[in-house]
Design a protein around this motif. Sequence first.
Motif, PDB file in Angstrom:
ATOM      1  N   PRO A   1       0.797  -1.222   0.000  1.00 35.12           N
ATOM      2  CA  PRO A   1       0.000   0.000   0.000  1.00 35.12           C
ATOM      3  C   PRO A   1       0.831   1.274   0.000  1.00 35.12           C
ATOM      4  CG  PRO A   1      -0.257  -1.239   2.070  1.00 35.12           C
ATOM      5  CD  PRO A   1       0.587  -2.061   1.173  1.00 35.12           C
ATOM      6  N   VAL A   2       2.058   1.232   0.539  1.00 33.61           N
ATOM      7  CA  VAL A   2       2.882   2.441   0.578  1.00 33.61           C
ATOM      8  C   VAL A   2       3.220   2.913  -0.829  1.00 33.61           C
ATOM      9  CG1 VAL A   2       5.084   3.372   1.387  1.00 33.61           C
ATOM     10  CG2 VAL A   2       3.792   1.797   2.820  1.00 33.61           C
TER      11      VAL A   2
ATOM     12  N   MET B   1      -1.234  13.456   7.626  1.00 35.58           N
ATOM     13  CA  MET B   1      -0.786  12.656   6.486  1.00 35.58           C
ATOM     14  C   MET B   1       0.547  11.970   6.767  1.00 35.58           C
ATOM     15  SD  MET B   1      -1.825  15.181   3.330  1.00 35.58           S
ATOM     16  CE  MET B   1      -1.455  13.982   2.066  1.00 35.58           C
ATOM     17  N   VAL B   2       1.441  12.703   7.439  1.00 36.35           N
ATOM     18  CA  VAL B   2       2.741  12.113   7.757  1.00 36.35           C
ATOM     19  C   VAL B   2       2.581  10.972   8.753  1.00 36.35           C
ATOM     20  CG1 VAL B   2       4.987  12.577   8.816  1.00 36.35           C
ATOM     21  CG2 VAL B   2       4.009  14.209   7.212  1.00 36.35           C
ATOM     22  N   ASN B   3       1.702  11.140   9.733  1.00 38.06           N
ATOM     23  CA  ASN B   3       1.466  10.067  10.699  1.00 38.06           C
ATOM     24  C   ASN B   3       0.861   8.839  10.033  1.00 38.06           C
ATOM     25  OD1 ASN B   3       2.482  11.613  12.793  1.00 38.06           O
ATOM     26  ND2 ASN B   3       0.484  12.411  13.401  1.00 38.06           N
TER      27      ASN B   3
ATOM     28  N   ALA C   1       3.698   7.079   8.328  1.00 35.76           N
ATOM     29  CA  ALA C   1       4.533   6.373   9.309  1.00 35.76           C
ATOM     30  C   ALA C   1       3.864   5.072   9.741  1.00 35.76           C
ATOM     31  CB  ALA C   1       4.791   7.280  10.516  1.00 35.76           C
ATOM     32  N   GLN C   2       2.535   5.108   9.927  1.00 39.24           N
ATOM     33  CA  GLN C   2       1.818   3.893  10.304  1.00 39.24           C
ATOM     34  C   GLN C   2       1.885   2.841   9.204  1.00 39.24           C
ATOM     35  OE1 GLN C   2       0.414   2.893  13.132  1.00 39.24           O
ATOM     36  NE2 GLN C   2      -0.126   0.966  12.151  1.00 39.24           N
ATOM     37  N   ARG C   3       1.770   3.264   7.957  1.00 41.78           N
ATOM     38  CA  ARG C   3       1.854   2.322   6.841  1.00 41.78           C
ATOM     39  C   ARG C   3       3.237   1.677   6.774  1.00 41.78           C
ATOM     40  NH1 ARG C   3      -2.122   2.827   2.786  1.00 41.78           N
ATOM     41  NH2 ARG C   3      -3.652   4.453   3.225  1.00 41.78           N
ATOM     42  N   LEU C   4       4.254   2.460   7.097  1.00 37.21           N
ATOM     43  CA  LEU C   4       5.606   1.916   7.037  1.00 37.21           C
ATOM     44  C   LEU C   4       5.876   0.950   8.185  1.00 37.21           C
ATOM     45  CD1 LEU C   4       7.575   5.058   5.877  1.00 37.21           C
ATOM     46  CD2 LEU C   4       7.284   2.930   4.629  1.00 37.21           C
TER      47      LEU C   4
ATOM     48  N   LEU D   1       8.834   9.645   3.811  1.00 38.50           N
ATOM     49  CA  LEU D   1       8.593  10.024   5.202  1.00 38.50           C
ATOM     50  C   LEU D   1       9.686  10.972   5.693  1.00 38.50           C
ATOM     51  CD1 LEU D   1       6.931   9.613   7.801  1.00 38.50           C
ATOM     52  CD2 LEU D   1       8.423   7.683   8.341  1.00 38.50           C
ATOM     53  N   ALA D   2      10.936  10.691   5.327  1.00 40.80           N
ATOM     54  CA  ALA D   2      12.046  11.545   5.748  1.00 40.80           C
ATOM     55  C   ALA D   2      11.894  12.957   5.191  1.00 40.80           C
ATOM     56  CB  ALA D   2      13.364  10.927   5.284  1.00 40.80           C
TER      57      ALA D   2
END
Length: 405
Positions: free
Chosen positions: A118-119, A145-147, A150-153, A166-167
């Motif tokens: 999904p990422v 959106m960033v959170n 991070a959850q997907r990763l 993300l970085a």
Amino acid sequence: MTTFWLLAAALIAAATACLLWPLLRRPAPGAAATPERAQLVELYHDQLRELERDLHAGTLSAARHAEARDELGRRLLEEAAGTNTVPAGAGPSPLLAALLLAALPSAAILLYLHLGNPVALWRADDLPAASGSEHQLSGAQVEGMVNQLAQRLREAPGDAQGWAMLARSYSVLERHADAAAAYARAVELAPDVAALRSDYADVLATLNGGALDGAPMAQVRQALALDPDDPKGLALAASAATERGDKQAAIGYWEHLYRLLPADSQTAARIAANLAAARSPDGAAHAAKVTGMVTLSEKAGRTPQPGDTLFVYALPNDGSRMPLAVLRRQARDLPLSFTLDDALALRPGHRLSGHRQVMLEARISGSGSALPKAGDLVGRTGPVAVGTEGIRIAIDGKVEATPAP
């Protein structure tokens, strides 16, 4: 990403419809029993003909003939009725259809989230970029959106592209320690990508107070070993050479980078300015500053709290929102005399001395956020030439609420 989910929903709907149709349709009455009834009727006619022959031959009386014919008709009706009975389970099954309708879409999505990637659906334009516009996302939307990313990763930790995205997002939010950790993970997963190492070096330098020596320069060397034409690697190497006073090395890196760029591009113009500064015997960077005064106008509409944060920025003239220099004070310091120069740069290689004209902005934030928020007081002026002195910035407006995307 929206297109993908719309196509997936259409495919799920089509598959569900194909499964539900045989469960909900009603079979045509008697359609399944047509061959059996035809055989019974044919047998009935044969027996009737046999009775007629016995009657004419005198072996069967008229009374017995009528009785046998009635019995034959009764048996035919009973057996024909039996062939019209629909077998158990052959009719509509609304309960099973409802279970499939509830379970199939959920099962398909869960299976994709478990086995798919999904990422990979997240594109760079799904997240806020460093360049801003009047339709910029709010700080809360960016954080959300960033959170989510991070959850997907956490669910798909092997995606190097996702960690890099993300970085970059953490860098936009000025969460540099988090950005460095995400870049470290991305570099670990994709050690041969020069651009990742250059971005990682940039963040490490920010955490190191802007200095490129040590760990940042080690990443720059590896980036240029992988790709000698890596633009950011060349820019960082040139900045590092300038920091240690090696003008010839800096000029070499800037010249290399300049040859890679379209001659009429804005980036090429900035590199040309850096080259001019490096070649100047007097150090043209000393003139790379703007000075002036920030005041609070009555048009601002309200008086800020003394402890509210005051930001004074120098921004590129191309519309980018990544500051070239930032001065941070408090509202109690107004009116404020300011000087913006390369010492206030956020990133090596992204400095005031690389530009001929800049936009200036002063903003008062009650939350202290580096990202503009609705209700912040703001004043702007420009474009002004780098080297100009005595510029006045009046804080005379408010940051309006940004529309939802």
